[in-house]
Design a protein around this motif. Structure first.
Motif, PDB file in Angstrom:
ATOM      1  N   ASP A  61      10.453  27.512 -23.836  1.00 47.31           N
ATOM      2  CA  ASP A  61      11.599  26.661 -23.527  1.00 47.31           C
ATOM      3  C   ASP A  61      12.029  26.976 -22.105  1.00 47.31           C
ATOM      4  OD1 ASP A  61      13.905  25.242 -23.273  1.00 47.31           O
ATOM      5  OD2 ASP A  61      14.926  26.117 -25.009  1.00 47.31           O
ATOM      6  N   LEU A  62      11.667  26.119 -21.188  1.00 46.12           N
ATOM      7  CA  LEU A  62      11.914  26.384 -19.779  1.00 46.12           C
ATOM      8  C   LEU A  62      13.331  26.032 -19.350  1.00 46.12           C
ATOM      9  CD1 LEU A  62       8.441  25.208 -18.548  1.00 46.12           C
ATOM     10  CD2 LEU A  62       9.273  27.554 -18.598  1.00 46.12           C
ATOM     11  N   GLU A  63      14.157  25.588 -20.274  1.00 47.71           N
ATOM     12  CA  GLU A  63      15.573  25.442 -19.982  1.00 47.71           C
ATOM     13  C   GLU A  63      16.286  26.787 -20.084  1.00 47.71           C
ATOM     14  OE1 GLU A  63      17.478  22.317 -22.138  1.00 47.71           O
ATOM     15  OE2 GLU A  63      15.983  20.821 -21.569  1.00 47.71           O
ATOM     16  N   THR A  64      15.537  27.843 -20.388  1.00 47.29           N
ATOM     17  CA  THR A  64      16.075  29.206 -20.421  1.00 47.29           C
ATOM     18  C   THR A  64      15.317  30.067 -19.417  1.00 47.29           C
ATOM     19  OG1 THR A  64      14.535  30.092 -22.084  1.00 47.29           O
ATOM     20  CG2 THR A  64      16.481  28.929 -22.895  1.00 47.29           C
ATOM     21  N   TYR A  65      16.003  31.053 -18.859  1.00 45.85           N
ATOM     22  CA  TYR A  65      15.313  31.948 -17.931  1.00 45.85           C
ATOM     23  C   TYR A  65      14.252  32.755 -18.662  1.00 45.85           C
ATOM     24  CZ  TYR A  65      14.131  35.191 -14.320  1.00 45.85           C
ATOM     25  OH  TYR A  65      13.414  35.905 -13.396  1.00 45.85           O
ATOM     26  N   ALA A  66      14.530  33.129 -19.901  1.00 52.53           N
ATOM     27  CA  ALA A  66      13.554  33.901 -20.672  1.00 52.53           C
ATOM     28  C   ALA A  66      12.247  33.137 -20.818  1.00 52.53           C
ATOM     29  CB  ALA A  66      14.119  34.257 -22.050  1.00 52.53           C
ATOM     30  N   GLY A  67      12.342  31.829 -21.014  1.00 51.25           N
ATOM     31  CA  GLY A  67      11.137  31.019 -21.131  1.00 51.25           C
ATOM     32  C   GLY A  67      10.334  31.000 -19.857  1.00 51.25           C
ATOM     33  N   ALA A  68      11.006  30.837 -18.719  1.00 52.09           N
ATOM     34  CA  ALA A  68      10.309  30.835 -17.428  1.00 52.09           C
ATOM     35  C   ALA A  68       9.665  32.191 -17.155  1.00 52.09           C
ATOM     36  CB  ALA A  68      11.292  30.487 -16.312  1.00 52.09           C
ATOM     37  N   HIS A  69      10.378  33.260 -17.431  1.00 53.52           N
ATOM     38  CA  HIS A  69       9.840  34.608 -17.208  1.00 53.52           C
ATOM     39  C   HIS A  69       8.630  34.860 -18.094  1.00 53.52           C
ATOM     40  CE1 HIS A  69       9.626  39.026 -17.621  1.00 53.52           C
ATOM     41  NE2 HIS A  69      10.038  39.025 -16.374  1.00 53.52           N
ATOM     42  N   ALA A  70       8.706  34.421 -19.351  1.00 53.07           N
ATOM     43  CA  ALA A  70       7.590  34.633 -20.273  1.00 53.07           C
ATOM     44  C   ALA A  70       6.348  33.876 -19.817  1.00 53.07           C
ATOM     45  CB  ALA A  70       7.989  34.194 -21.680  1.00 53.07           C
ATOM     46  N   ALA A  71       6.534  32.676 -19.272  1.00 53.43           N
ATOM     47  CA  ALA A  71       5.387  31.887 -18.808  1.00 53.43           C
ATOM     48  C   ALA A  71       4.686  32.579 -17.650  1.00 53.43           C
ATOM     49  CB  ALA A  71       5.843  30.488 -18.394  1.00 53.43           C
TER      50      ALA A  71
END
Length: 257
Positions: A61-71
């Motif tokens: 879920d790239l609407e969250t920072y956690a999602g961007a970091h995980a990617a």
């Protein structure tokens, strides 16, 4: 066949459908390794369409920072570097006069069309700085001048500002930041709806007003094709555009937003 992306590792967000699906396929077909990121489960189906061994799907879920970091962490785990980040998550959820938007709807538009790009850029920067090079391509919109989607327009204006400011801040560190600003584009029916709640008859009428404005404002009086949007993205992402940074390239039939 071109090999512009031979040896490159790319992260492409919003790659499950539309323009970014085509961008991911194009990079892989031209020799790149691609991590395709989306929150839709069928991102793995799209990854399977890429040439053997060139693509991996990743759900986030790239609407969250956690999602961007995980990617970004997944791309580093798989390949040890990230040469390209193509930020493509976004899209107007609703089309209506600005006075008709509710506060929560305004927040949702900004979260959908600005925050994934902002988070993605922030999450990839440490890796590109460590490498001493990298390219970020942000997919914006010419809708910074348009009707019935003011919050979305504001979000894409933020993407444009982010692109120019980030390019200026990190150019000397070997990081190039560019964007395209697509206009209205013909695409197959979405597998994930733009507005999960559905559109009322009034909202459909407002949307039609926006469509008429888009086609009326461009010089060709038509929507663009997916191919007409994908090709410019591939160009500015490639080393052919190595001396272009901080630029937002309108791809909208003359309506530059």
């Amino acid at each position: 066949m071109s090999t512009r992306f031979s040896g490159k590792v790319a992260v492409v967000t919003g790659a499950a459908q539309g323009i970014l699906r085509g961008v991911a396929l194009g990079i892989a077909q031209e020799g790149g390794q691609v991590l395709l990121v989306d929150r839709a489960e069928f991102i793995h189906e799209v990854a399977a369409e890429l040439p053997q061994g060139r693509g991996t799907g990743f759900i986030a879920d790239l609407e969250t920072y956690a999602g961007a970091h995980a990617a970004m962490a997944r791309a580093m785990q798989l390949h040890g570097r990230i040469d390209l980040l193509i930020n493509g998550v976004g899209g107007a959820i609703r089309m209506r006069p600005f006075a008709e938007f509710e506060a929560a709807q305004i927040d949702a538009e900004i979260r959908r069309s600005l925050m994934p790009t902002l988070y993605g850029c922030h999450a990839v920067l440490p890796h590109m700085l460590q490498q001493g090079r990298g390219t970020i391509v942000n997919v914006s919109s010419n809708a910074t001048r348009g009707i019935r989607r003011v919050p979305y327009s504001a979000a894409k204006g933020g993407v444009n500002a982010l692109t120019t400011a980030l390019a200026m801040e990190y150019g000397e560190q070997g990081i190039r930041v560019v964007a395209t600003a697509p206009g209205g584009t013909q695409a197959p029916p979405r597998r994930v709806p733009r507005n999960a709640e559905g559109d009322s008859a009034q909202e459909q009428a407002w949307m039609q007003e926006a469509v008429q404005q888009v086609t009326g404002s461009n010089f060709f009086k038509r929507y663009g094709t997916l191919e007409e949007q994908i090709a410019p993205i591939l160009f500015i992402a490639s080393d052919e555009a190595s001396y272009i940074t901080g630029a937002v390239l309108p791809v909208a039939g003359g309506d530059n937003g």
